[in-house]
Design a protein around this motif. Structure first.
Motif, PDB file in Angstrom:
ATOM      1  N   TYR A  70     -22.549  -7.383 -32.241  1.00 49.80           N
ATOM      2  CA  TYR A  70     -23.536  -8.461 -32.269  1.00 49.80           C
ATOM      3  C   TYR A  70     -24.944  -8.052 -31.842  1.00 49.80           C
ATOM      4  O   TYR A  70     -25.878  -8.849 -31.978  1.00 49.80           O
ATOM      5  N   GLY A  71     -25.089  -6.848 -31.312  1.00 52.63           N
ATOM      6  CA  GLY A  71     -26.409  -6.431 -30.883  1.00 52.63           C
ATOM      7  C   GLY A  71     -27.314  -6.062 -32.052  1.00 52.63           C
ATOM      8  O   GLY A  71     -26.890  -6.030 -33.212  1.00 52.63           O
ATOM      9  N   THR A  72     -28.578  -5.802 -31.753  1.00 53.55           N
ATOM     10  CA  THR A  72     -29.491  -5.312 -32.782  1.00 53.55           C
ATOM     11  C   THR A  72     -29.091  -3.885 -33.154  1.00 53.55           C
ATOM     12  O   THR A  72     -28.303  -3.236 -32.448  1.00 53.55           O
ATOM     13  N   THR A  73     -29.660  -3.389 -34.227  1.00 57.97           N
ATOM     14  CA  THR A  73     -29.368  -2.012 -34.638  1.00 57.97           C
ATOM     15  C   THR A  73     -29.736  -1.035 -33.540  1.00 57.97           C
ATOM     16  O   THR A  73     -28.982  -0.109 -33.231  1.00 57.97           O
ATOM     17  N   GLU A  74     -30.901  -1.256 -32.928  1.00 56.98           N
ATOM     18  CA  GLU A  74     -31.351  -0.344 -31.866  1.00 56.98           C
ATOM     19  C   GLU A  74     -30.424  -0.397 -30.662  1.00 56.98           C
ATOM     20  O   GLU A  74     -30.097   0.630 -30.062  1.00 56.98           O
ATOM     21  N   GLN A  75     -29.972  -1.604 -30.296  1.00 54.83           N
ATOM     22  CA  GLN A  75     -29.057  -1.740 -29.156  1.00 54.83           C
ATOM     23  C   GLN A  75     -27.728  -1.040 -29.441  1.00 54.83           C
ATOM     24  O   GLN A  75     -27.173  -0.367 -28.565  1.00 54.83           O
ATOM     25  N   ALA A  76     -27.205  -1.207 -30.654  1.00 54.09           N
ATOM     26  CA  ALA A  76     -25.944  -0.563 -31.017  1.00 54.09           C
ATOM     27  C   ALA A  76     -26.093   0.953 -31.003  1.00 54.09           C
ATOM     28  O   ALA A  76     -25.225   1.674 -30.486  1.00 54.09           O
ATOM     29  N   GLU A  77     -27.190   1.456 -31.559  1.00 52.95           N
ATOM     30  CA  GLU A  77     -27.390   2.902 -31.607  1.00 52.95           C
ATOM     31  C   GLU A  77     -27.593   3.471 -30.213  1.00 52.95           C
ATOM     32  O   GLU A  77     -27.120   4.577 -29.913  1.00 52.95           O
ATOM     33  N   ARG A  78     -28.283   2.733 -29.347  1.00 51.05           N
ATOM     34  CA  ARG A  78     -28.465   3.196 -27.972  1.00 51.05           C
ATOM     35  C   ARG A  78     -27.126   3.258 -27.242  1.00 51.05           C
ATOM     36  O   ARG A  78     -26.851   4.207 -26.501  1.00 51.05           O
ATOM     37  N   ALA A  79     -26.274   2.241 -27.455  1.00 48.98           N
ATOM     38  CA  ALA A  79     -24.946   2.254 -26.836  1.00 48.98           C
ATOM     39  C   ALA A  79     -24.125   3.435 -27.338  1.00 48.98           C
ATOM     40  O   ALA A  79     -23.419   4.098 -26.565  1.00 48.98           O
ATOM     41  N   GLY A  80     -24.226   3.734 -28.635  1.00 47.58           N
ATOM     42  CA  GLY A  80     -23.510   4.877 -29.199  1.00 47.58           C
ATOM     43  C   GLY A  80     -23.992   6.188 -28.612  1.00 47.58           C
ATOM     44  O   GLY A  80     -23.188   7.077 -28.309  1.00 47.58           O
ATOM     45  N   ARG A  81     -25.312   6.326 -28.455  1.00 47.69           N
ATOM     46  CA  ARG A  81     -25.853   7.561 -27.863  1.00 47.69           C
ATOM     47  C   ARG A  81     -25.344   7.749 -26.443  1.00 47.69           C
ATOM     48  O   ARG A  81     -25.036   8.877 -26.030  1.00 47.69           O
ATOM     49  N   ARG A  82     -25.245   6.661 -25.701  1.00 49.17           N
ATOM     50  CA  ARG A  82     -24.750   6.743 -24.324  1.00 49.17           C
ATOM     51  C   ARG A  82     -23.305   7.234 -24.301  1.00 49.17           C
ATOM     52  O   ARG A  82     -22.931   8.098 -23.492  1.00 49.17           O
ATOM     53  N   VAL A  83     -22.475   6.708 -25.196  1.00 48.96           N
ATOM     54  CA  VAL A  83     -21.080   7.144 -25.276  1.00 48.96           C
ATOM     55  C   VAL A  83     -20.993   8.616 -25.676  1.00 48.96           C
ATOM     56  O   VAL A  83     -20.211   9.386 -25.103  1.00 48.96           O
ATOM     57  N   ARG A  84     -21.803   9.022 -26.650  1.00 47.28           N
ATOM     58  CA  ARG A  84     -21.767  10.428 -27.090  1.00 47.28           C
ATOM     59  C   ARG A  84     -22.192  11.370 -25.966  1.00 47.28           C
ATOM     60  O   ARG A  84     -21.620  12.457 -25.824  1.00 47.28           O
ATOM     61  N   ARG A  85     -23.179  10.974 -25.166  1.00 49.29           N
ATOM     62  CA  ARG A  85     -23.610  11.816 -24.042  1.00 49.29           C
ATOM     63  C   ARG A  85     -22.483  11.990 -23.032  1.00 49.29           C
ATOM     64  O   ARG A  85     -22.263  13.093 -22.503  1.00 49.29           O
ATOM     65  N   ILE A  86     -21.771  10.903 -22.752  1.00 45.36           N
ATOM     66  CA  ILE A  86     -20.659  10.988 -21.796  1.00 45.36           C
ATOM     67  C   ILE A  86     -19.556  11.893 -22.341  1.00 45.36           C
ATOM     68  O   ILE A  86     -19.059  12.793 -21.659  1.00 45.36           O
ATOM     69  N   HIS A  87     -19.169  11.663 -23.597  1.00 44.30           N
ATOM     70  CA  HIS A  87     -18.088  12.443 -24.202  1.00 44.30           C
ATOM     71  C   HIS A  87     -18.439  13.915 -24.333  1.00 44.30           C
ATOM     72  O   HIS A  87     -17.557  14.786 -24.236  1.00 44.30           O
ATOM     73  N   ASP A  88     -19.706  14.207 -24.542  1.00 40.67           N
ATOM     74  CA  ASP A  88     -20.123  15.585 -24.813  1.00 40.67           C
ATOM     75  C   ASP A  88     -19.786  16.536 -23.669  1.00 40.67           C
ATOM     76  O   ASP A  88     -19.528  17.720 -23.898  1.00 40.67           O
ATOM     77  N   ARG A  89     -19.771  16.020 -22.451  1.00 40.11           N
ATOM     78  CA  ARG A  89     -19.540  16.908 -21.304  1.00 40.11           C
ATOM     79  C   ARG A  89     -18.098  16.874 -20.786  1.00 40.11           C
ATOM     80  O   ARG A  89     -17.778  17.555 -19.812  1.00 40.11           O
ATOM     81  N   LEU A  90     -17.241  16.086 -21.437  1.00 43.70           N
ATOM     82  CA  LEU A  90     -15.879  15.927 -20.935  1.00 43.70           C
ATOM     83  C   LEU A  90     -14.897  16.863 -21.640  1.00 43.70           C
ATOM     84  O   LEU A  90     -14.917  16.992 -22.861  1.00 43.70           O
ATOM     85  N   ARG A  91     -14.056  17.493 -20.850  1.00 39.84           N
ATOM     86  CA  ARG A  91     -12.992  18.363 -21.353  1.00 39.84           C
ATOM     87  C   ARG A  91     -11.683  17.959 -20.675  1.00 39.84           C
ATOM     88  O   ARG A  91     -11.679  17.358 -19.607  1.00 39.84           O
ATOM     89  N   ALA A  92     -10.574  18.320 -21.298  1.00 40.60           N
ATOM     90  CA  ALA A  92      -9.258  18.068 -20.706  1.00 40.60           C
ATOM     91  C   ALA A  92      -8.327  19.182 -21.139  1.00 40.60           C
ATOM     92  O   ALA A  92      -8.672  20.014 -21.993  1.00 40.60           O
ATOM     93  N   HIS A  93      -7.138  19.216 -20.545  1.00 45.49           N
ATOM     94  CA  HIS A  93      -6.155  20.251 -20.867  1.00 45.49           C
ATOM     95  C   HIS A  93      -4.885  19.613 -21.421  1.00 45.49           C
ATOM     96  O   HIS A  93      -4.398  18.611 -20.891  1.00 45.49           O
ATOM     97  N   ASP A  94      -4.394  20.201 -22.487  1.00 38.89           N
ATOM     98  CA  ASP A  94      -3.130  19.772 -23.070  1.00 38.89           C
ATOM     99  C   ASP A  94      -2.030  20.005 -22.042  1.00 38.89           C
ATOM    100  O   ASP A  94      -1.878  21.116 -21.513  1.00 38.89           O
TER     101      ASP A  94
END
Length: 276
Positions: A70-94
């Motif tokens: 429901y957000g504006t395009t800019e709000q949605a894209e900003r939320a996506g960038r925030r998620v990508r930044r968090i995921h980018d630094r996360l690692r895990a082990h099988d």
């Protein structure tokens, strides 16, 4: 931004589906389903303390989905960038091979995306929101835009009901009930409750969690060592229909993201009428 109706807009199936409060059940269902992927659940368990952060995490997830839809395009894209930044630094082990992997591995992101959108649309249909087969295909196609926000190539994301079923068919051999999945499922079913609402909150949540589990596909319920019977599907459908009626009768206020989206949509509609 006054006339920015976001990624989807008022004529989309996405707006129609996500305005239903009963879709909270779909979010819980998705979490149960996601936990059955060993690497997906390992990525969560190894990078967060869900026992201490469960309610804020649920609220953040709900806010993210609301912003994307429901957000504006800019709000949605900003939320996506925030998620990508968090995921980018996360690692895990099988937990079996010991191999390190990225949390934003495309296969894992696809699993999370598909289980989420399939949970929303299947729960909406069980609640008899009035979706046709064409509506469901449209919803999946619309939601490829949401998949792009977290870093997926939209062309690699299932964009229809048949494609979603095929995705599940191919990934099911990888799924299993690991110790981590069992712990997460147990935690989702009986999470910690604030003392002030414990007496009422725990039975109410247990009812919601039990219904969300019953809404899982039969093959997923069997992985959880639960009956995969058609009668369970019927009972779950009747329960969610009743819940939808009760919830819609309550004086629940829409969230600010939704209200602002409706205001923008009304303004755009009024402008179009004036132009005519």
């Amino acid at each position: 931004m006054a006339d920015d109706l976001g990624l989807f807009g008022p004529d989309s199936v996405s707006w129609r589906v996500h305005r239903e409060p009963v879709l909270w059940l779909a979010g819980i269902r998705a979490l149960y389903l996601q936990a059955l992927h060993p690497r997906a659940v390992a990525g969560v368990v190894q990078n967060s303390d869900i026992r201490r952060d469960c309610w804020p995490r649920l609220m953040r997830t709900a806010e993210y989905v609301g912003t994307v839809v429901y957000g504006t395009t800019e709000q949605a894209e900003r939320a996506g960038r925030r998620v990508r930044r968090i995921h980018d630094r996360l690692r895990a082990h099988d937990t079996v091979t010991g191999e390190e992997f990225r949390v934003d591995d495309p296969q894992l992101l696809r699993w999370i995306h598909v289980t989420e959108v399939e949970s929303f649309v299947s729960t909406a249909r069980r609640a008899r929101i009035g979706l046709t087969d064409d509506d469901i295909d449209r919803y999946y196609t619309e939601q490829t835009r949401a998949a792009a926000l977290v870093g997926l190539d939209p062309d690699t994301v299932p964009a229809g009901a048949a494609a979603v079923e095929e995705f599940y068919r191919t990934i099911r051999p990888e799924l299993r009930l690991t110790r981590e999945a069992r712990d997460v499922a147990r935690f989702l079913t009986v999470p910690p409750m604030p003392t002030k609402v414990l007496a009422i909150g725990r039975p109410a949540w247990l009812g919601l969690a039990t219904t969300a589990m019953a809404l899982l596909p039969r093959w997923a319920r069997r992985l959880y060592r639960l009956p995969g019977l058609p009668t369970t599907d019927v009972a779950a459908s009747l329960t969610i229909l009743g819940l939808r009626g009760v919830i819609n009768a309550l004086p629940i206020r829409e969230g600010p993201i939704y209200r602002e989206a409706m205001r923008r949509a009304d303004a755009v509609r009024a402008g179009q009428e004036l132009a005519i």
